[in-house]
Write a protein that holds these residues in place. Structure first.
Motif, mmCIF file in Angstrom:
data_model
loop_
_atom_site.group_PDB
_atom_site.id
_atom_site.type_symbol
_atom_site.label_atom_id
_atom_site.label_comp_id
_atom_site.label_asym_id
_atom_site.label_seq_id
_atom_site.Cartn_x
_atom_site.Cartn_y
_atom_site.Cartn_z
ATOM 1 N N TYR A 1 -18.936 2.448 -18.913
ATOM 2 C CA TYR A 1 -17.991 2.607 -17.810
ATOM 3 C C TYR A 1 -16.742 1.763 -18.052
ATOM 4 N N LEU A 2 -16.940 0.490 -18.452
ATOM 5 C CA LEU A 2 -15.809 -0.422 -18.621
ATOM 6 C C LEU A 2 -14.896 0.055 -19.748
ATOM 7 N N GLU A 3 -15.482 0.435 -20.878
ATOM 8 C CA GLU A 3 -14.675 0.911 -21.999
ATOM 9 C C GLU A 3 -13.904 2.173 -21.634
ATOM 10 N N ASP A 4 -14.548 3.071 -20.890
ATOM 11 C CA ASP A 4 -13.875 4.297 -20.475
ATOM 12 C C ASP A 4 -12.693 3.990 -19.560
ATOM 13 N N GLY A 5 -12.862 3.029 -18.660
ATOM 14 C CA GLY A 5 -11.772 2.652 -17.767
ATOM 15 C C GLY A 5 -10.586 2.079 -18.514
ATOM 16 N N ILE A 6 -10.857 1.286 -19.539
ATOM 17 C CA ILE A 6 -9.767 0.701 -20.324
ATOM 18 C C ILE A 6 -9.073 1.775 -21.159
ATOM 19 N N LYS A 7 -9.857 2.540 -21.903
ATOM 20 C CA LYS A 7 -9.277 3.544 -22.799
ATOM 21 C C LYS A 7 -8.570 4.655 -22.034
ATOM 22 N N GLY A 8 -9.027 4.924 -20.806
ATOM 23 C CA GLY A 8 -8.363 5.939 -19.998
ATOM 24 C C GLY A 8 -6.964 5.549 -19.580
ATOM 25 N N ASN A 9 -6.650 4.259 -19.652
ATOM 26 C CA ASN A 9 -5.320 3.759 -19.271
ATOM 27 C C ASN A 9 -4.508 3.278 -20.460
ATOM 28 N N VAL A 10 -5.177 2.661 -21.436
ATOM 29 C CA VAL A 10 -4.487 2.182 -22.643
ATOM 30 C C VAL A 10 -5.260 2.698 -23.860
ATOM 31 N N PRO A 11 -5.074 3.976 -24.203
ATOM 32 C CA PRO A 11 -5.885 4.606 -25.246
ATOM 33 C C PRO A 11 -5.758 3.979 -26.623
ATOM 34 N N ASP A 12 -4.676 3.264 -26.896
ATOM 35 C CA ASP A 12 -4.489 2.657 -28.219
ATOM 36 C C ASP A 12 -5.129 1.273 -28.332
ATOM 37 N N PHE A 13 -5.716 0.784 -27.237
ATOM 38 C CA PHE A 13 -6.320 -0.542 -27.263
ATOM 39 C C PHE A 13 -7.574 -0.529 -28.138
ATOM 40 N N ALA A 14 -7.666 -1.496 -29.060
ATOM 41 C CA ALA A 14 -8.836 -1.620 -29.936
ATOM 42 C C ALA A 14 -9.923 -2.408 -29.198
ATOM 43 N N LEU A 15 -11.040 -1.790 -28.921
ATOM 44 C CA LEU A 15 -12.102 -2.408 -28.127
ATOM 45 C C LEU A 15 -12.823 -3.495 -28.923
ATOM 46 N N PRO A 16 -12.773 -4.763 -28.479
ATOM 47 C CA PRO A 16 -13.523 -5.822 -29.169
ATOM 48 C C PRO A 16 -15.020 -5.609 -29.032
ATOM 49 N N GLU A 17 -15.767 -6.058 -30.008
ATOM 50 C CA GLU A 17 -17.223 -5.955 -29.934
ATOM 51 C C GLU A 17 -17.791 -6.997 -28.991
#
Length: 305
Positions: free
Chosen positions: A77-93
């Motif tokens: 859920y959290l990753e989807d919320g971030i990527k849905g707004n800033v799609p170019d953000f690289a998700l940290p592990e």
């Protein structure tokens, strides 16, 4: 103006959606464009508290919040919320880096110059508040908090009418949530916190939203508050089927927010008129849990962005 993040803290059924709708009419204020949850609620800090494995004793009910289904679902859920707004953000592990840097990315995008967030789930869980405060004390933005408080009679009546919630037990949830607000506001720097009463807001919207804008550091704009009208407290105290008498501990906490004895009385209950409120069926509740905890996380993980 320095980039500013404004976070609204409130209980559910206390007017947060109305508050957001009106305040975000301001030309300087933005909220997230996408959210995987209803009512534009990010749940960011509550999901963050789950995935960073904050001890269960710091959540409401002294157990880790279960409505995401699992820690892995909360992360989806959290990753989807971030990527849905800033799609170019690289998700940290790393979970904590994901929470903090992901929120920084949202702030960078939406604080132009003011980013507004409201998720009424946060105030119920000290785990979420603690994580939020830790971020606020080390971020580069100016962070301000607004507390929105509503008469517990109005909250209980609204929750009963909408969700079928038992007001006798739900009032103690209100009490614990407001205890969190009392403690949290004491931990903030001077000028970092502003409190708004729901009843005052609905009776004098222009005056109250003007104060809010002054607190944020922006000029009031006339569109804000134009569609706000009276509150439902009158409905609660005039409904002969609503028999809640607030418990003494609830009244004690309510008085800390300026409510008077006469504000907290409910003398119109008539047992001859009272009917048992029928809430959502057990089957409907089961379907909702299945959707939130199983079906939607699978969709977010495997069939989304």
């Amino acid at each position: 103006m320095k980039k500013t993040v404004v976070i609204l803290l409130s209980d559910k059924r206390s007017g947060s959606t109305m508050f957001e709708r009106e305040l975000c009419k301001h030309s300087a204020i933005q909220n997230v464009a996408y959210c995987p949850h209803t009512f534009n609620e990010t749940h960011h800090w509550l999901k963050g508290a789950v995935i960073t494995e904050i001890p269960g004793t710091l959540f409401a009910g002294e157990e880790v919040y279960r409505n995401y289904g699992s820690k892995h679902n909360a992360r989806a859920y959290l990753e989807d919320g971030i990527k849905g707004n800033v799609p170019d953000f690289a998700l940290p592990e790393d979970a904590k880096q994901l929470v903090f840097r992901g929120w920084d990315a949202l702030c960078e995008k939406y604080a132009q110059p003011v980013f507004f967030e409201k998720s009424p789930q946060h105030l119920a869980h000290w785990a979420a508040l603690s994580l939020m405060l830790e971020w606020a004390q080390q971020c580069d933005c100016q962070v301000k908090f607004i507390g929105l408080v509503r008469n517990p009679l109005g909250v209980m009546y609204s929750a009963q009418q909408l969700f079928g919630t038992n007001p006798e037990t739900r009032q103690y949830g209100w009490l614990n949530i407001q205890k969190n607000l009392l403690a949290f506001r004491q931990m903030l720097d001077p000028g970092q916190y502003h409190e708004v009463g729901y009843e005052a807001l609905t009776e004098h919207p222009v005056e109250e939203f003007t104060k809010v804008c002054q607190f944020i550091g922006i000029d009031y704009e006339p569109a804000i508050g134009a569609s706000v009208h009276g509150n439902s407290l009158k409905k609660a105290i005039e409904d002969p089927a609503f028999g809640l008498q607030l418990a003494t501990p609830v009244r004690q906490i309510a008085k800390q927010f300026g409510f008077r004895d006469e504000d907290l009385r409910n003398d119109t209950f008539d047992p001859d008129w009272a009917q048992q409120h029928v809430g959502p069926s057990a089957f409907a509740q089961l379907l909702q849990r299945l959707r939130n905890r199983v079906l939607k996380p699978i969709k977010l993980k495997y069939f989304s962005r």
